[in-house]
Design a protein around this motif. Sequence first.
Motif, PDB file in Angstrom:
ATOM      1  N   LEU A 345       1.373  -1.219  -0.032  1.00  0.00           N
ATOM      2  CA  LEU A 345      -0.183   0.034  -0.130  1.00  0.00           C
ATOM      3  C   LEU A 345       1.155   1.874  -0.140  1.00  0.00           C
ATOM      4  O   LEU A 345       0.951   2.444  -0.827  1.00  0.00           O
ATOM      5  N   LEU A 346       2.250   1.122   0.361  1.00  0.00           N
ATOM      6  CA  LEU A 346       2.702   2.548   0.469  1.00  0.00           C
ATOM      7  C   LEU A 346       3.478   3.160  -0.464  1.00  0.00           C
ATOM      8  O   LEU A 346       3.567   3.794  -0.874  1.00  0.00           O
ATOM      9  N   ASP A 347       4.049   1.714  -1.095  1.00  0.00           N
ATOM     10  CA  ASP A 347       5.028   1.849  -2.231  1.00  0.00           C
ATOM     11  C   ASP A 347       4.377   2.405  -3.548  1.00  0.00           C
ATOM     12  O   ASP A 347       4.501   2.581  -4.056  1.00  0.00           O
ATOM     13  N   ALA A 348       2.096   2.042  -3.740  1.00  0.00           N
ATOM     14  CA  ALA A 348       2.013   2.255  -3.907  1.00  0.00           C
ATOM     15  C   ALA A 348       1.692   3.512  -4.323  1.00  0.00           C
ATOM     16  O   ALA A 348       1.350   4.331  -5.479  1.00  0.00           O
ATOM     17  N   SER A 349       1.666   4.128  -3.119  1.00  0.00           N
ATOM     18  CA  SER A 349       0.790   5.374  -2.878  1.00  0.00           C
ATOM     19  C   SER A 349       2.188   5.985  -3.034  1.00  0.00           C
ATOM     20  O   SER A 349       1.799   7.475  -3.221  1.00  0.00           O
ATOM     21  N   ARG A 350       3.146   5.843  -3.109  1.00  0.00           N
ATOM     22  CA  ARG A 350       4.213   6.664  -3.317  1.00  0.00           C
ATOM     23  C   ARG A 350       5.007   6.520  -4.571  1.00  0.00           C
ATOM     24  O   ARG A 350       5.097   7.984  -5.724  1.00  0.00           O
ATOM     25  N   ARG A 352       2.104   6.722  -6.850  1.00  0.00           N
ATOM     26  CA  ARG A 352       1.156   7.669  -7.129  1.00  0.00           C
ATOM     27  C   ARG A 352       1.436   8.823  -7.539  1.00  0.00           C
ATOM     28  O   ARG A 352       1.090  10.075  -7.798  1.00  0.00           O
ATOM     29  N   ARG A 353       1.738   9.802  -5.979  1.00  0.00           N
ATOM     30  CA  ARG A 353       3.169  10.713  -5.862  1.00  0.00           C
ATOM     31  C   ARG A 353       3.782  11.258  -6.562  1.00  0.00           C
ATOM     32  O   ARG A 353       4.687  12.795  -5.762  1.00  0.00           O
ATOM     33  N   GLY A 354       4.628  10.866  -7.108  1.00  0.00           N
ATOM     34  CA  GLY A 354       5.784  10.262  -7.846  1.00  0.00           C
ATOM     35  C   GLY A 354       6.803  10.520  -6.355  1.00  0.00           C
ATOM     36  O   GLY A 354       7.531  11.194  -6.557  1.00  0.00           O
ATOM     37  N   LEU A 355       7.088   9.795  -5.655  1.00  0.00           N
ATOM     38  CA  LEU A 355       7.614  10.507  -4.205  1.00  0.00           C
ATOM     39  C   LEU A 355       9.149   9.160  -4.157  1.00  0.00           C
ATOM     40  O   LEU A 355      10.070   8.992  -3.491  1.00  0.00           O
ATOM     41  N   ILE A 356       8.769   8.082  -5.143  1.00  0.00           N
ATOM     42  CA  ILE A 356      10.172   6.881  -5.221  1.00  0.00           C
ATOM     43  C   ILE A 356      10.975   7.481  -5.869  1.00  0.00           C
ATOM     44  O   ILE A 356      10.956   7.653  -6.962  1.00  0.00           O
ATOM     45  N   THR A 357      12.187   7.098  -5.601  1.00  0.00           N
ATOM     46  CA  THR A 357      13.197   8.245  -6.061  1.00  0.00           C
ATOM     47  C   THR A 357      14.130   6.520  -6.681  1.00  0.00           C
ATOM     48  O   THR A 357      14.082   5.464  -5.187  1.00  0.00           O
ATOM     49  N   LEU A 358      15.013   6.316  -7.367  1.00  0.00           N
ATOM     50  CA  LEU A 358      15.940   5.443  -7.835  1.00  0.00           C
ATOM     51  C   LEU A 358      17.457   6.059  -7.392  1.00  0.00           C
ATOM     52  O   LEU A 358      17.696   7.184  -7.879  1.00  0.00           O
ATOM     53  N   SER A 459      -4.337  -1.744 -11.162  1.00  0.00           N
ATOM     54  CA  SER A 459      -4.236  -1.041  -9.369  1.00  0.00           C
ATOM     55  C   SER A 459      -5.741  -1.884  -8.956  1.00  0.00           C
ATOM     56  O   SER A 459      -5.959  -2.873  -8.464  1.00  0.00           O
ATOM     57  N   PHE A 460      -6.783  -1.428  -8.988  1.00  0.00           N
ATOM     58  CA  PHE A 460      -8.067  -2.074  -8.875  1.00  0.00           C
ATOM     59  C   PHE A 460      -8.593  -2.704  -9.597  1.00  0.00           C
ATOM     60  O   PHE A 460      -8.969  -3.554  -9.391  1.00  0.00           O
ATOM     61  N   GLY A 473      -2.480 -10.983  -0.381  1.00  0.00           N
ATOM     62  CA  GLY A 473      -2.845 -10.273  -1.773  1.00  0.00           C
ATOM     63  C   GLY A 473      -3.615  -8.980  -1.896  1.00  0.00           C
ATOM     64  O   GLY A 473      -4.165  -9.330  -2.239  1.00  0.00           O
ATOM     65  N   LEU A 474      -3.576  -7.484  -2.245  1.00  0.00           N
ATOM     66  CA  LEU A 474      -3.921  -6.714  -2.597  1.00  0.00           C
ATOM     67  C   LEU A 474      -4.442  -6.889  -4.227  1.00  0.00           C
ATOM     68  O   LEU A 474      -5.014  -6.180  -4.540  1.00  0.00           O
ATOM     69  N   GLY A 475      -3.455  -7.316  -5.095  1.00  0.00           N
ATOM     70  CA  GLY A 475      -3.451  -7.684  -6.701  1.00  0.00           C
ATOM     71  C   GLY A 475      -2.903  -6.093  -6.715  1.00  0.00           C
ATOM     72  O   GLY A 475      -2.860  -5.584  -7.915  1.00  0.00           O
ATOM     73  N   LEU A 476      -1.877  -5.493  -5.917  1.00  0.00           N
ATOM     74  CA  LEU A 476      -1.170  -3.990  -6.045  1.00  0.00           C
ATOM     75  C   LEU A 476       0.158  -4.546  -6.714  1.00  0.00           C
ATOM     76  O   LEU A 476       1.041  -3.606  -7.199  1.00  0.00           O
ATOM     77  N   GLY A 477       0.480  -5.239  -6.598  1.00  0.00           N
ATOM     78  CA  GLY A 477       2.198  -6.417  -6.990  1.00  0.00           C
ATOM     79  C   GLY A 477       2.248  -5.566  -8.226  1.00  0.00           C
ATOM     80  O   GLY A 477       3.689  -4.610  -8.789  1.00  0.00           O
ATOM     81  N   LEU A 478       1.824  -5.821  -9.323  1.00  0.00           N
ATOM     82  CA  LEU A 478       1.989  -5.680 -11.143  1.00  0.00           C
ATOM     83  C   LEU A 478       1.777  -4.653 -11.293  1.00  0.00           C
ATOM     84  O   LEU A 478       2.385  -4.087 -11.973  1.00  0.00           O
ATOM     85  N   ALA A 479       0.557  -3.684 -10.172  1.00  0.00           N
ATOM     86  CA  ALA A 479       0.568  -2.402 -10.881  1.00  0.00           C
ATOM     87  C   ALA A 479       2.483  -1.412 -10.408  1.00  0.00           C
ATOM     88  O   ALA A 479       3.091  -0.168 -11.256  1.00  0.00           O
ATOM     89  N   LEU A 480       2.866  -1.670  -9.155  1.00  0.00           N
ATOM     90  CA  LEU A 480       4.440  -1.155  -8.711  1.00  0.00           C
ATOM     91  C   LEU A 480       5.138  -1.849  -9.508  1.00  0.00           C
ATOM     92  O   LEU A 480       5.964  -0.593  -9.951  1.00  0.00           O
ATOM     93  N   VAL A 481       5.222  -2.987 -10.269  1.00  0.00           N
ATOM     94  CA  VAL A 481       6.047  -3.229 -11.394  1.00  0.00           C
ATOM     95  C   VAL A 481       6.453  -2.591 -12.845  1.00  0.00           C
ATOM     96  O   VAL A 481       7.064  -2.487 -12.871  1.00  0.00           O
ATOM     97  N   ARG A 482       5.231  -2.433 -13.122  1.00  0.00           N
ATOM     98  CA  ARG A 482       5.346  -1.525 -14.045  1.00  0.00           C
ATOM     99  C   ARG A 482       5.399   0.290 -13.986  1.00  0.00           C
ATOM    100  O   ARG A 482       7.241   0.656 -15.119  1.00  0.00           O
ATOM    101  N   HIS A 483       5.156  -0.012 -12.533  1.00  0.00           N
ATOM    102  CA  HIS A 483       5.854   1.272 -12.556  1.00  0.00           C
ATOM    103  C   HIS A 483       7.237   1.478 -12.406  1.00  0.00           C
ATOM    104  O   HIS A 483       8.597   2.562 -12.672  1.00  0.00           O
ATOM    105  N   LEU A 484       7.619   0.634 -11.318  1.00  0.00           N
ATOM    106  CA  LEU A 484       9.070   1.089 -11.437  1.00  0.00           C
ATOM    107  C   LEU A 484      10.206   0.339 -12.814  1.00  0.00           C
ATOM    108  O   LEU A 484      10.951   1.047 -12.554  1.00  0.00           O
TER     109      LEU A 484
END
Length: 514
Positions: A345-350, A352-358, A459-460, A473-484
């Motif tokens: 949940l936290l990663d998906a939120s980050r 969407r808000r563009g807060l994840i940096t590599l 995600s949804f 599982g919340l089904g957020l894994g694939l959405a997170l994979v795509r963004h990463l």
Amino acid sequence: MLKAGVPAVAGLVSALIAICALAGWALGVGYVTSVFPGLPTMVPMTALLTLLASASLWRLRESRSRRARVSAALLTAASLAILLGHATGVALPFVVRGSAGARGLASPVTALMFGALGAGLLAMGRPRHVRHGQVLALGVLLLALLTLAGYVFRDTFLYQLLPGKGTSILTTTALILLSTAVLALRPNEGIMVALTGPDPGARIARRLLLSALTMPLLLGMAVAVMLRVKAIDVATAIAFLVWGMVVLFTVAVWRFALTLYRIEVARRVAELERQAALESLREADANKDDFVALLAHELRNPLAPIRAAAELLRIQNGADPAQLRRTADIIARQTDHIAHLVDDLLDASRVRRGLITLTRVPVDLHRAVCDAVEQVKPLVAQRRHALQVELGKVHPSVLGDHKRLVQVVANLIGNAAKYTPEGGAIRVQMRMAPDSVEVSVADNGIGIDAALLPRVFDSFMQATRTAGRADGGLGLGLALVRHLVELHEGRVEAHSAGAGQGSTFIVTLPLLQT
């Protein structure tokens, strides 16, 4: 700006015209009162009426004051008195019947226009009657323009009917200014709303009005000049005037129709976009409700064994150490499951808000895939899957974040493990291309329906698809994979032959250029 500027300037210029005319009468300077010798003059009473109209307009410019209404009432009363004098033949103060040069107001046309202007100013002082005041001002403006046109067509019936009665050029100019100022006084009320608004209809109306005012005037002046120099005869002038008006208004109406067509097309496109956005919003709202229900279900599942284990620890006295370890394992496993859900949940939120940096550094992708396999081995073993890893001996380098790349591959393998019935097969492969490297995760699980395949990374949509599963599982894994993967300037694809045919996910990353 229209409300403040036009009335102020028009009122000031009209007052200056009146003052100059009065000064001309006092000093005996004829051209100040008539502009050209032999033309009608602005008589003193007309100048006084102009000053009354300017004063009323100036006060109405800021507010609907009582003094403004008094000035407008005096203007109307004086004009009616002049008209009454002309109608009855009764001599009134400052009213002398006769020629335009008499020291009075000799033109009934002028009195009529000032009377209508005074009534319009009175109406402008009351919010409910602004429309009527604007209509009266528009009538005065049109009549004043016709009077001005009479000066162009000298030696005609039009000149004898209007200017010839004693309405001077100065008076006509002042009336044009004052009536225009009244129309601009309340631009957001009455009939002026149709012209001053920001909407496309108002813009079109302004253009049409400008065309309607200027085209006939210019055409008429051209015809008058040709008649004066005797370039054409009267019959030809009439034919030319009619034909010219037809051509000009045809062009104006055609442009108006084309503009309306473009506006209608834009409106239809906007309506389609609005409907699509509304449908998307409704779908997102429905998916949100499904997601909240799924989240509650997934968080509630591990709480039951945790509660049971805690109760077991509470009632056990001198329990077997092996039993205690099993109880502790239950608590640890379910707590890890909850922590994993929260992390997703936290990663998906980050994201969407563009807060994840590599942390972009050279990464050995071979090692990252091996670390991901080691991370998910307990889940694969728990479900008794056969895991086949084919990485070869190459160690391709990519520019990226080792931790996030491990997360990408681990999510794909974990997703395959969850969607494959126990005892299934999962294969992880790595293939090289000239400028990129591919990592694929294939399984022989439940597959992906063709209707769901284009939206498998939403995600949804994943949450809706997995609402009936019992293995978490919340089904957020694939959405997170795509963004990463996109953050690594790569792409991820999903392939499946259909339900029950298994699925394959392929991650493509650019090689580090050395």
